[in-house]
Write a protein that holds these residues in place. Sequence first.
Motif, PDB file in Angstrom:
ATOM      1  N   UNK A 136       0.448   4.169  -5.507  1.00  0.00           N
ATOM      2  CA  UNK A 136      -0.675   5.067  -5.779  1.00  0.00           C
ATOM      3  C   UNK A 136      -0.197   6.169  -6.717  1.00  0.00           C
ATOM      4  N   UNK A 137      -1.042   6.519  -7.693  1.00  0.00           N
ATOM      5  CA  UNK A 137      -0.768   7.605  -8.629  1.00  0.00           C
ATOM      6  C   UNK A 137      -1.938   8.581  -8.546  1.00  0.00           C
ATOM      7  N   UNK A 138      -1.646   9.857  -8.349  1.00  0.00           N
ATOM      8  CA  UNK A 138      -2.699  10.872  -8.361  1.00  0.00           C
ATOM      9  C   UNK A 138      -2.071  12.229  -8.641  1.00  0.00           C
ATOM     10  N   UNK A 139      -2.682  12.973  -9.514  1.00  0.00           N
ATOM     11  CA  UNK A 139      -2.294  14.349  -9.806  1.00  0.00           C
ATOM     12  C   UNK A 139      -0.802  14.467 -10.130  1.00  0.00           C
ATOM     13  N   UNK A 140      -0.304  13.543 -10.934  1.00  0.00           N
ATOM     14  CA  UNK A 140       1.076  13.612 -11.397  1.00  0.00           C
ATOM     15  C   UNK A 140       2.117  13.138 -10.406  1.00  0.00           C
ATOM     16  N   UNK A 141       1.688  12.600  -9.280  1.00  0.00           N
ATOM     17  CA  UNK A 141       2.624  12.103  -8.270  1.00  0.00           C
ATOM     18  C   UNK A 141       2.418  10.612  -8.078  1.00  0.00           C
ATOM     19  N   UNK A 142       3.458   9.948  -7.576  1.00  0.00           N
ATOM     20  CA  UNK A 142       3.377   8.518  -7.282  1.00  0.00           C
ATOM     21  C   UNK A 142       4.053   8.248  -5.958  1.00  0.00           C
ATOM     22  N   UNK A 143       3.535   7.267  -5.223  1.00  0.00           N
ATOM     23  CA  UNK A 143       4.157   6.883  -3.950  1.00  0.00           C
ATOM     24  C   UNK A 143       3.754   5.455  -3.609  1.00  0.00           C
ATOM     25  N   UNK A 144       4.653   4.763  -2.907  1.00  0.00           N
ATOM     26  CA  UNK A 144       4.369   3.423  -2.437  1.00  0.00           C
ATOM     27  C   UNK A 144       3.395   3.506  -1.266  1.00  0.00           C
ATOM     28  N   UNK A 145       2.311   2.730  -1.357  1.00  0.00           N
ATOM     29  CA  UNK A 145       1.311   2.695  -0.289  1.00  0.00           C
ATOM     30  C   UNK A 145       1.548   1.500   0.628  1.00  0.00           C
ATOM     31  N   UNK A 146       2.035   0.383   0.042  1.00  0.00           N
ATOM     32  CA  UNK A 146       2.250  -0.828   0.823  1.00  0.00           C
ATOM     33  C   UNK A 146       3.130  -1.767   0.011  1.00  0.00           C
ATOM     34  N   UNK A 147       3.536  -2.868   0.653  1.00  0.00           N
ATOM     35  CA  UNK A 147       4.265  -3.913  -0.071  1.00  0.00           C
ATOM     36  C   UNK A 147       3.980  -5.257   0.564  1.00  0.00           C
ATOM     37  N   UNK A 148       4.321  -6.317  -0.181  1.00  0.00           N
ATOM     38  CA  UNK A 148       4.101  -7.681   0.285  1.00  0.00           C
ATOM     39  C   UNK A 148       5.103  -8.591  -0.413  1.00  0.00           C
ATOM     40  N   UNK A 149       5.293  -9.791   0.123  1.00  0.00           N
ATOM     41  CA  UNK A 149       6.158 -10.753  -0.570  1.00  0.00           C
ATOM     42  C   UNK A 149       5.542 -11.140  -1.917  1.00  0.00           C
ATOM     43  N   UNK A 150       6.395 -11.479  -2.865  1.00  0.00           N
ATOM     44  CA  UNK A 150       5.920 -11.867  -4.200  1.00  0.00           C
ATOM     45  C   UNK A 150       5.268 -13.227  -4.155  1.00  0.00           C
TER      46      UNK A 150
END
Length: 150
Positions: A136-150
């Motif tokens: 997720x990207x918002x207001x100049x920040x980024x963070x991982x919200x979730x992950x999954x196998x490729x």
Amino acid sequence: MSDIGHEFETGTRSAEETFPAKASALRKGGYLVIEDSPCEITDISTADGGGTLTVTGRDLFTGTTRTGTHGPGDDVRVPVVGRSDCEVLGIDDGYLNLAHASTGSPEDDVALPDGQLGDNLRKDFETSGDLVVTVLHAMGKSAVASYRPK
């Protein structure tokens, strides 16, 4: 007019960090800037016969609960929330080495999440090596919200 609660951009960050909206247009599950932080709205209640809205939200990056009050006609700021899928190439000094799934362009400024999400991501990456994270990207920040196998 689009639903304020689901303004997403895919890909990279937007030049515009927020857009104006009327407080009366806010909905649970939508987004709002509360205390200068982008938040997902978890509850909206009215007090004194509908004259004041109390909006509770969860900070997208810290998980902190934040609350704000607004009149229904007040102008509020809604964050532009971007979402991108990235392949995890490596983990180095607490940061993820990523490649955007759609463009292949690198991104290396996203921190490995704290807590269980980060612990599980690291373990699964060390085990399989083939993971895709949603950032997720918002207001100049980024963070991982979730992950999954490729």
